[in-house]
Design an enzyme around this catalytic site. Structure first.
Site, PDB file in Angstrom:
ATOM      1  N   PRO A   2      24.628  35.939  28.376  1.00  0.00           N
ATOM      2  CA  PRO A   2      24.979  35.645  26.982  1.00  0.00           C
ATOM      3  C   PRO A   2      24.486  34.290  26.516  1.00  0.00           C
ATOM      4  CG  PRO A   2      26.936  35.729  28.378  1.00  0.00           C
ATOM      5  CD  PRO A   2      25.757  35.715  29.267  1.00  0.00           C
ATOM      6  N   GLU A   3      24.005  34.262  25.283  1.00  0.00           N
ATOM      7  CA  GLU A   3      23.606  33.027  24.617  1.00  0.00           C
ATOM      8  C   GLU A   3      24.608  32.770  23.497  1.00  0.00           C
ATOM      9  OE1 GLU A   3      19.348  33.067  23.770  1.00  0.00           O
ATOM     10  OE2 GLU A   3      19.139  34.812  25.044  1.00  0.00           O
ATOM     11  N   LYS A  59      27.072  27.295  25.736  1.00  0.00           N
ATOM     12  CA  LYS A  59      27.365  28.623  26.292  1.00  0.00           C
ATOM     13  C   LYS A  59      28.610  28.600  27.164  1.00  0.00           C
ATOM     14  CE  LYS A  59      22.435  29.201  26.630  1.00  0.00           C
ATOM     15  NZ  LYS A  59      21.309  29.501  27.508  1.00  0.00           N
ATOM     16  N   ARG A 265      10.043  31.673  33.366  1.00  0.00           N
ATOM     17  CA  ARG A 265      10.773  32.562  32.447  1.00  0.00           C
ATOM     18  C   ARG A 265       9.749  33.282  31.583  1.00  0.00           C
ATOM     19  NH1 ARG A 265      15.612  30.402  31.308  1.00  0.00           N
ATOM     20  NH2 ARG A 265      16.105  32.551  30.875  1.00  0.00           N
TER      21      ARG A 265
END
Length: 275
Positions: A2-3, A59, A265
DNA sequence: CTTAACGCCTGAAGGC
DNA sequence: TGCCTTCAGGCGTTAA
């Protein structure tokens, strides 16, 4: 996983479900999320505690209790909270690691397949380590184009990597950084310190627009994310670059979305819109 | 101060 | 079908 939009969705769901409730029992099914804490000291911490407030810090999720103690949770990749209103409703199934039960028989299930999530506990009036060095929230008024340029002035990394750095701005992750840079029309490979004032302003505007829309859609569910009510987000319908490698850009219709690696990434971008 | 690389875990998806 | 490899939305630590 989750962001910012997903964590905010979770925090709002948690507030709705457990605010002002008293914890009556804590079951630990896996010790990994506790880090160095012993299971017994973890459980004792919550004895007779009442949930006073729940906030998002980047976050991180900050729970505060009426005694003044607090708990910080980071969900990392696959952590999630699922609320169950009473013992009659179906129980969430796989990868349950911790269960909090409340005075009204409701329960909060913490699930985490990959066991990356972390819990930390703080006594009252304690400096919270996780909050130190966390950059401002994307919606903070402190964030302006000159501010951003100053923050990245010595950073030789790619702009995309700089936006993922939680010390710069807190709350952004891989999906939204890709989407924000596409909306801003800026190449993710641009060296951070070379950014112009105009580009910085575009990033700030795009960041807020993308995040607001994602919040409205309760976040993005690719594989793992679900709200506290166990429902998916819907922003994945609106993704313009993320996980669309090889597909035609929805904005220009002229180029296909490219996928590259930056700092281990995946980055997705449109070579036509973002040049 | 900066940067890059690794490790933590499990499961799903893709290639052959 | 099955096996093997790669990939996954994060970040703290370590080394240079």
């Amino acid at each position: 996983m989750p962001e910012l939009p997903e964590v905010e969705t979770i925090v709002q769901g948690l507030r709705h479900c457990i605010l002002a409730k008293q914890i009556i029992s804590v079951q630990v099914r896996h010790k990994k999320p506790l880090g160095n804490l012993h299971e017994q000291e973890f459980k004792n911490f919550f004895r007779r505690e009442i949930v006073q407030n729940i906030e998002r810090w980047g976050k991180y999720i900050h729970f505060s209790f009426t005694s003044g103690k607090s708990m910080i949770v980071h969900l990392r990749m696959t952590g999630k909270f699922v609320y169950r209103s009473n013992s009659g409703s179906p129980q969430p199934a796989a990868h349950i690691r911790i269960i909090f039960t409340f005075n009204d028989k409701s329960a909060l299930y913490f699930q985490d397949m990959r066991l990356f999530a972390t819990f930390s506990l703080y006594p009252p009036h304690h400096t919270i380590r996780e909050k130190q060095n966390l950059g401002p929230d994307p919606f903070a008024r402190q964030i302006t184009a000159p501010w951003f340029i100053d923050v990245v002035k010595n950073r030789k990394i790619a702009l995309k990597s700089a936006l993922l750095d939680q010390h710069v701005i807190s709350g952004l992750g891989n999906i939204y950084v890709c989407e924000i840079l596409h909306k801003a029309g800026i190449d993710p490979r641009l060296t951070a310190y070379k950014i112009t004032r105009g580009q910085a302003q575009k990033i700030i505007n795009s960041m807020r627009k993308v995040l607001k829309l994602a919040l409205k859609y309760n976040g993005t569910t690719i594989r793992d994310f679900n709200g506290v009510d166990n429902k998916s987000g819907r922003f994945q319908q609106l993704l313009r670059v993320y996980q669309r490698a090889g597909k035609l850009c929805k904005t220009c219709g002229q180029a296909s979305i490219q996928k590259i690696k930056q700092a281990q990434r995946s980055t997705f971008f449109c070579p036509h819109c973002q040049s």
